[in-house]
Write a protein that holds these residues in place. Structure first.
Motif, PDB file in Angstrom:
ATOM      1  N   GLU A  38      46.044  39.526  47.986  1.00 45.15           N
ATOM      2  CA  GLU A  38      44.630  39.208  48.109  1.00 45.15           C
ATOM      3  C   GLU A  38      43.817  40.212  47.300  1.00 45.15           C
ATOM      4  O   GLU A  38      43.788  41.404  47.604  1.00 45.15           O
ATOM      5  N   GLY A  39      43.169  39.722  46.230  1.00 46.61           N
ATOM      6  CA  GLY A  39      42.318  40.560  45.411  1.00 46.61           C
ATOM      7  C   GLY A  39      40.858  40.340  45.722  1.00 46.61           C
ATOM      8  O   GLY A  39      40.493  40.034  46.855  1.00 46.61           O
ATOM      9  N   SER A  40      40.010  40.482  44.724  1.00 49.64           N
ATOM     10  CA  SER A  40      38.573  40.334  44.941  1.00 49.64           C
ATOM     11  C   SER A  40      37.913  39.857  43.655  1.00 49.64           C
ATOM     12  O   SER A  40      38.487  39.923  42.569  1.00 49.64           O
ATOM     13  N   ARG A  47      38.328  38.328  38.354  1.00 51.23           N
ATOM     14  CA  ARG A  47      39.120  38.638  39.547  1.00 51.23           C
ATOM     15  C   ARG A  47      39.873  39.947  39.324  1.00 51.23           C
ATOM     16  O   ARG A  47      40.382  40.205  38.231  1.00 51.23           O
ATOM     17  N   GLN A  48      39.977  40.765  40.357  1.00 51.98           N
ATOM     18  CA  GLN A  48      40.652  42.049  40.273  1.00 51.98           C
ATOM     19  C   GLN A  48      41.719  42.149  41.353  1.00 51.98           C
ATOM     20  O   GLN A  48      41.463  41.877  42.522  1.00 51.98           O
ATOM     21  N   PHE A  49      42.924  42.547  40.948  1.00 47.94           N
ATOM     22  CA  PHE A  49      44.040  42.749  41.868  1.00 47.94           C
ATOM     23  C   PHE A  49      44.607  44.140  41.593  1.00 47.94           C
ATOM     24  O   PHE A  49      45.076  44.419  40.491  1.00 47.94           O
ATOM     25  N   LEU A  50      44.567  45.010  42.585  1.00 49.07           N
ATOM     26  CA  LEU A  50      44.959  46.396  42.390  1.00 49.07           C
ATOM     27  C   LEU A  50      46.172  46.757  43.252  1.00 49.07           C
ATOM     28  O   LEU A  50      46.323  46.260  44.367  1.00 49.07           O
ATOM     29  N   ALA A 117      41.722  39.391  35.812  1.00 46.57           N
ATOM     30  CA  ALA A 117      41.906  38.021  35.330  1.00 46.57           C
ATOM     31  C   ALA A 117      40.592  37.259  35.406  1.00 46.57           C
ATOM     32  O   ALA A 117      39.748  37.528  36.276  1.00 46.57           O
ATOM     33  N   PRO A 118      40.399  36.286  34.518  1.00 43.02           N
ATOM     34  CA  PRO A 118      39.175  35.478  34.607  1.00 43.02           C
ATOM     35  C   PRO A 118      39.163  34.658  35.896  1.00 43.02           C
ATOM     36  O   PRO A 118      40.213  34.246  36.404  1.00 43.02           O
TER      37      PRO A 118
END
Length: 536
Positions: A38-40, A47-50, A117-118
């Motif tokens: 679950e990113g944001s 979209r950001q996934f860390l 990611a877009p």
């Protein structure tokens, strides 16, 4: 019958999630091979996934695939950084860049990737840029303000940016003699981490909206050297379709050649002795000592650990392999900065070069001080840094790719901005100063000077060039207006020069590569200083 239909419906929905990486949350929940993350939405359209694990590894063991999860991974914050070797001179370097350093804690459980990611309402099936950070294989982390991929994705369609953590210093390449006896594979664990991350991205990037058939790798300094090491270690690779090398490559001269194994054996022995361990139980004891204690000893001793030739991930015959075309033949964009060495010399001067740094001979100190302080000498230390450590390797690497009929582009970054240099004219277009321009992260500087309109415009141009290469490594830059590199023509893209501060003009190899045939005496002098600045 109803239960059967419901089960089929759920099964189809699960497949939909896996293929498209979308859900009712707008694409921030993505189903990877290990389980959901679950990113944001970090900014409109991105979209950001860390902190997603791409591997797991015990100390001084090769990375393995991470375990599958039944629960959703919270991917809204960076994972821990790998243990760092931050010496005083390294900290001075970081201070001069205005980067502010890392903010996360450290852990040996650090093999994670971050993905920008877009959003799902933008074009998907994008090209993919995998970033590998620098740090002389001594330090480095993705939790670094200048490495955030958000702005590249925000301002450019058809691209995803990925960054990866990998092990460095004694944890990344220990070169322990006892370990060598028990291994049939590489001790260059940091390079193995990088390969595992690239494989993970290939396996999983489609669910984030990326095209696994359009992946490039790019890096700076040790990160650029890593991309070159990958090319030589994986000549038949089918994942990576292009490479960008910023201020670093393997070819060129002895200072960038693979390190002699015996030098890091000495470092290993010094560290082991300092923590009170000796043969034959040395390895077993070193494996269980808290990582913070090892880290502190490495820093105190200024012990150097760099990849060593193993015939698997790193080779000692790069020039021969280049001549034989024994490397991954994918398009290359390679370059260096106009004043690479200035920040190194300034760092040394700040720390009172003459006597406060151990390991420098008095004779060497006098020679280097004379070179550093002679501003009228065109062959001064910073010029030697530029030529011997960065410019000449870029030239030789580019020529080798051209000889092998590989589409090759070459650049030279020349821009100088007050918010990047903190208004210090002695820094110039220093080593790593192009990074906030590439990533568009100039606003992250700790310095108070605001970015100028010229800087913002140049950043947009440089970003567009890097993305054009990522989208189509073969023709992207040609369509962007850049010529293929030819040592005999004006084909070096000069970025941010005084002739065009917001874009590009083209120069020739004959102008910038003079002096690449420096004498052994000159190499020896620079090598002594390079040993002191190995934290860069």
């Amino acid at each position: 019958m109803r239960n059967t239909l419901w089960s089929i419906t759920l099964f189809v929905f699960d497949i939909f999630l896996f293929v498209y990486g979308q859900s009712s949350t707008g694409g921030t929940t993505v189903q990877t091979q290990q389980g959901p993350v679950e990113g944001s939405i970090v900014t409109p359209g991105v979209r950001q996934f860390l902190g997603i694990p791409y591997a797991t590894a015990k100390r001084w063991q090769a990375p393995q695939k991470p375990a599958k999860r039944s629960t959703t991974l919270d991917a809204t914050s960076f994972g821990p950084s790998c243990p760092q070797s931050l010496t005083p001179i390294t900290n001075e370097f970081l201070s001069l860049t205005g980067s502010g350093g890392q903010t996360t804690s450290e852990s040996e459980t650090c093999q994670t990737v971050n993905i920008w990611a877009p959003s799902t309402d933008r074009p998907q099936n994008t090209s993919v840029m995998i970033w590998i950070y620098g740090g002389s294989f001594a330090y480095g982390t993705t939790d670094f303000k200048y490495y955030i991929g958000e702005n590249i994705v925000r301002d450019n369609d058809d691209v995803i940016v990925v960054s990866l953590n990998y092990r460095t210093n004694i944890f990344g390449q220990p070169n322990a003699p006892q370990l060598a006896l028990s291994l049939t594979n590489s001790q260059n664990f940091g390079l193995l981490d990088q390969k595992a991350a690239i494989q993970w991205v290939s396996d999983n990037i489609a669910v984030f909206g990326g095209d696994p058939d359009r992946i490039i790798i790019f890096g700076e300094s040790a990160g650029a050297i890593s991309t070159d090491a990958y090319a030589y270690a994986n000549p038949d690779d089918t994942i990576v379709k292009g490479i960008i090398q910023e201020s670093g490559s393997l070819a060129g001269n002895s200072l960038l050649a693979p390190q002699a194994p015996e030098s890091t054996v000495v470092s290993w022995t010094e560290v082991a002795t300092s923590v009170g361990f000796a043969d034959p139980l040395q390895l077993a004891c070193m494996e269980i000592i808290p990582f913070q204690e090892l880290e502190n000893v490495v820093i105190a001793l200024e012990a150097t650990f760099a990849p060593v030739p193993d015939g698997i991930t790193y080779f000692d015959d790069i020039n021969e392999r280049s001549a034989a075309g024994n490397f991954l033949k994918v398009p290359l964009l390679v370059g260096s900065n106009a004043n690479e060495g200035d920040i190194f010399v300034v760092s040394l001067e700040v720390l009172e070069l003459g006597g406060s740094i151990p390991g420098l001979t008095q004779e060497g100190s006098e020679d280097i001080t004379e070179v550093c302080t002679n501003s009228d000498d065109n062959d001064n230390l910073t010029e030697r840094y530029l030529k011997l450590l960065f410019n000449c390797p870029a030239s030789i690497t580019a020529a080798g790719r051209v000889d092998a009929d590989v589409p090759t582009y070459r650049y030279r970054y020349e821009a100088i901005f007050p918010d990047v240099t903190n208004n210090r004219p002695d820094l110039g277009a220093y080593h790593s100063s192009e990074i906030p321009i590439v990533f568009g992260t100039y606003n992250s500087s700790a310095f108070t000077e605001p970015p100028s309109d010229v800087e913002i415009t140049l950043s947009t141009y440089v970003q567009s060039a890097w993305v054009a290469f990522a989208r189509d490594p073969v023709n992207g830059l040609t369509n962007f207006g850049w010529p293929l590199y030819n040592p005999n023509t004006a084909s070096i893209a000069r970025l941010g020069s005084t002739d065009n501060q917001t874009g590009v003009v083209f120069g020739s190899s004959a102008t910038f590569d003079v002096g690449c045939d420096s004498t052994e005496a000159e190499l020896s002098l620079v090598e002594e200083v390079f040993a002191l600045t190995s934290g860069f």
